[in-house]
Design a protein around this motif. Sequence first.
Motif, PDB file in Angstrom:
ATOM      1  N   UNK A  75      22.230   4.771  -7.509  1.00 38.66           N
ATOM      2  CA  UNK A  75      23.778   4.799  -8.014  1.00 38.66           C
ATOM      3  C   UNK A  75      24.744   5.802  -9.437  1.00 38.66           C
ATOM      4  N   UNK A  76      22.792   6.717 -10.414  1.00 37.88           N
ATOM      5  CA  UNK A  76      22.946   7.541 -10.879  1.00 37.88           C
ATOM      6  C   UNK A  76      23.620   8.978 -10.594  1.00 37.88           C
ATOM      7  N   UNK A  77      23.574   8.667  -9.012  1.00 42.96           N
ATOM      8  CA  UNK A  77      23.594  10.161  -7.719  1.00 42.96           C
ATOM      9  C   UNK A  77      25.366  10.307  -8.428  1.00 42.96           C
ATOM     10  N   UNK A  78      26.347   9.064  -8.343  1.00 42.61           N
ATOM     11  CA  UNK A  78      27.226   8.747  -8.384  1.00 42.61           C
ATOM     12  C   UNK A  78      27.619   8.716  -9.901  1.00 42.61           C
ATOM     13  N   UNK A  79      26.824   8.033 -10.395  1.00 42.82           N
ATOM     14  CA  UNK A  79      27.763   7.048 -12.011  1.00 42.82           C
ATOM     15  C   UNK A  79      27.512   8.526 -13.000  1.00 42.82           C
ATOM     16  N   UNK A  81      27.166  11.999 -12.540  1.00 40.61           N
ATOM     17  CA  UNK A  81      27.202  13.187 -11.741  1.00 40.61           C
ATOM     18  C   UNK A  81      28.930  13.066 -11.891  1.00 40.61           C
ATOM     19  N   UNK A  82      29.504  14.473 -13.277  1.00 37.14           N
ATOM     20  CA  UNK A  82      30.526  14.538 -13.548  1.00 37.14           C
ATOM     21  C   UNK A  82      31.265  14.724 -12.517  1.00 37.14           C
ATOM     22  N   UNK A  83      32.936  14.903 -12.224  1.00 32.91           N
ATOM     23  CA  UNK A  83      33.350  15.280 -10.574  1.00 32.91           C
ATOM     24  C   UNK A  83      33.673  16.485 -10.460  1.00 32.91           C
ATOM     25  N   UNK A  84      33.544  17.102 -11.436  1.00 33.71           N
ATOM     26  CA  UNK A  84      33.213  18.806 -11.784  1.00 33.71           C
ATOM     27  C   UNK A  84      31.809  19.431 -10.783  1.00 33.71           C
ATOM     28  N   UNK A  85      30.810  18.800 -11.122  1.00 32.13           N
ATOM     29  CA  UNK A  85      29.923  19.215 -10.682  1.00 32.13           C
ATOM     30  C   UNK A  85      29.751  18.421  -9.114  1.00 32.13           C
ATOM     31  N   UNK A  86      30.014  17.487  -9.218  1.00 32.82           N
ATOM     32  CA  UNK A  86      30.020  17.055  -7.640  1.00 32.82           C
ATOM     33  C   UNK A  86      30.678  17.987  -7.148  1.00 32.82           C
ATOM     34  N   UNK A  87      32.433  18.310  -7.482  1.00 38.14           N
ATOM     35  CA  UNK A  87      33.075  19.555  -6.573  1.00 38.14           C
ATOM     36  C   UNK A  87      32.110  20.780  -6.204  1.00 38.14           C
ATOM     37  N   UNK A 133      22.103  18.641  -8.502  1.00 36.81           N
ATOM     38  CA  UNK A 133      23.301  18.607  -9.984  1.00 36.81           C
ATOM     39  C   UNK A 133      21.809  18.182 -11.072  1.00 36.81           C
ATOM     40  N   UNK A 134      22.242  19.211 -12.617  1.00 32.27           N
ATOM     41  CA  UNK A 134      21.203  19.223 -13.168  1.00 32.27           C
ATOM     42  C   UNK A 134      20.723  18.233 -13.600  1.00 32.27           C
ATOM     43  N   UNK A 135      21.519  16.526 -13.663  1.00 30.15           N
ATOM     44  CA  UNK A 135      20.895  15.255 -14.046  1.00 30.15           C
ATOM     45  C   UNK A 135      20.062  14.607 -12.860  1.00 30.15           C
ATOM     46  N   UNK A 136      20.539  15.390 -11.811  1.00 29.38           N
ATOM     47  CA  UNK A 136      19.227  14.421 -10.472  1.00 29.38           C
ATOM     48  C   UNK A 136      18.211  15.248 -10.625  1.00 29.38           C
ATOM     49  N   UNK A 137      17.429  16.532 -11.179  1.00 33.73           N
ATOM     50  CA  UNK A 137      16.729  17.155 -10.944  1.00 33.73           C
ATOM     51  C   UNK A 137      15.360  16.760 -11.284  1.00 33.73           C
ATOM     52  N   UNK A 138      15.472  15.824 -12.719  1.00 35.89           N
ATOM     53  CA  UNK A 138      14.276  14.585 -12.852  1.00 35.89           C
ATOM     54  C   UNK A 138      13.687  14.461 -11.599  1.00 35.89           C
ATOM     55  N   UNK A 139      14.267  13.460 -10.779  1.00 34.57           N
ATOM     56  CA  UNK A 139      14.092  12.308 -10.626  1.00 34.57           C
ATOM     57  C   UNK A 139      13.587  13.671  -8.731  1.00 34.57           C
TER      58      UNK A 139
END
Length: 357
Positions: A75-79, A81-87, A133-139
Amino acid sequence: MTVETVPHYIAAPPTKENLDYADLAILDFSQASTPEGRKELAVAARDALRDIDFFYIVNHGLSQSETTRIFDIADFTFSQVSDKEKQEYQGNILETGSFQGYKPRQYWHVDGGVKDQVETYNINRDVTKRQHPQVLRPFLPEISAVAKHNHSVLHTILKLLAIGLELPEDTFVNQHRWDANSETYALSYPRTEDEEAKTKQIWLKGHTDIGSITILWSQPVAALQIFTPDRQWKWIRHIDNALVINAGDCMEFLSGGFYKATIHRVIQPPLDQRGYTRLGVFYFAIPEDDIRLVPVSGSPVLDKVGVRRRFDDADAPTAEVWRKARTAAYGTTSLKKSAEKGIEEELINGILVKHYT
């Protein structure tokens, strides 16, 4: 391993509606550690894939709390991460024939001019093969550990299917080593009433998976249905901390039609679950790219029952060619009505592919 804090994903409560569920076998993988146990499980897996095409796995090696953590990260992968970074991390599906990266909503055509509401993030099992994405890297260490767990489960399944054909245990394992593809998180969003009406409540048409084996982590939103041998659509029941297993095209090709690719679809959930998102964690296994999709040889079982081919061996594609062609075509090509009721068709590399409504 440092455990990063992640918001808890609250899933929908199980439906209370009386649905027509498929009666699926449940395989206890605590028995898989011995040759005797694998032999017994092989019979159950063989019969399940021959009779109804899906089965469950329990006692696969992770606890309920560990599974909950997997869904929290998904869920974190979607909720988070910003739309800009998803693009920025969006996959180039048409050009590469790969789902690696984000697939946005409204990419696949479903029916009646309606496009899908499914967002996915596809990760190679080797998480170092591309940036995230940056916020996913710790996981990533945890995601990698889950991928390795899935791959271990996959290898056990493949051993069972080889035993079912009276082949050496590692026959299919040797075609599915670590350096291939992939793992997917998917989030399905509720649709409008107009979209439901135009598509007859179908979210994804009936189809078979591209690869060899699909591992789906069971989740509570009822939407997945299987097309049974007696041509009925039946619901797949949620079982806590279970895995739902089905065979795909590549396994059908490699097994000479003995293990058929499972026809399944996704439809609108029952009334008491509408309005919830449907979060999915999948492990889509496919043979290594250079494997030619011809039936295995030396099986006494196939010698007895016969091989059913979808194409001549000389025309057999490699796993890479099949993966790229089907991935690029899915949800983007124009389907033709079949003479068979409720079926639409397309040709991919000269092979007929059917879609079911």
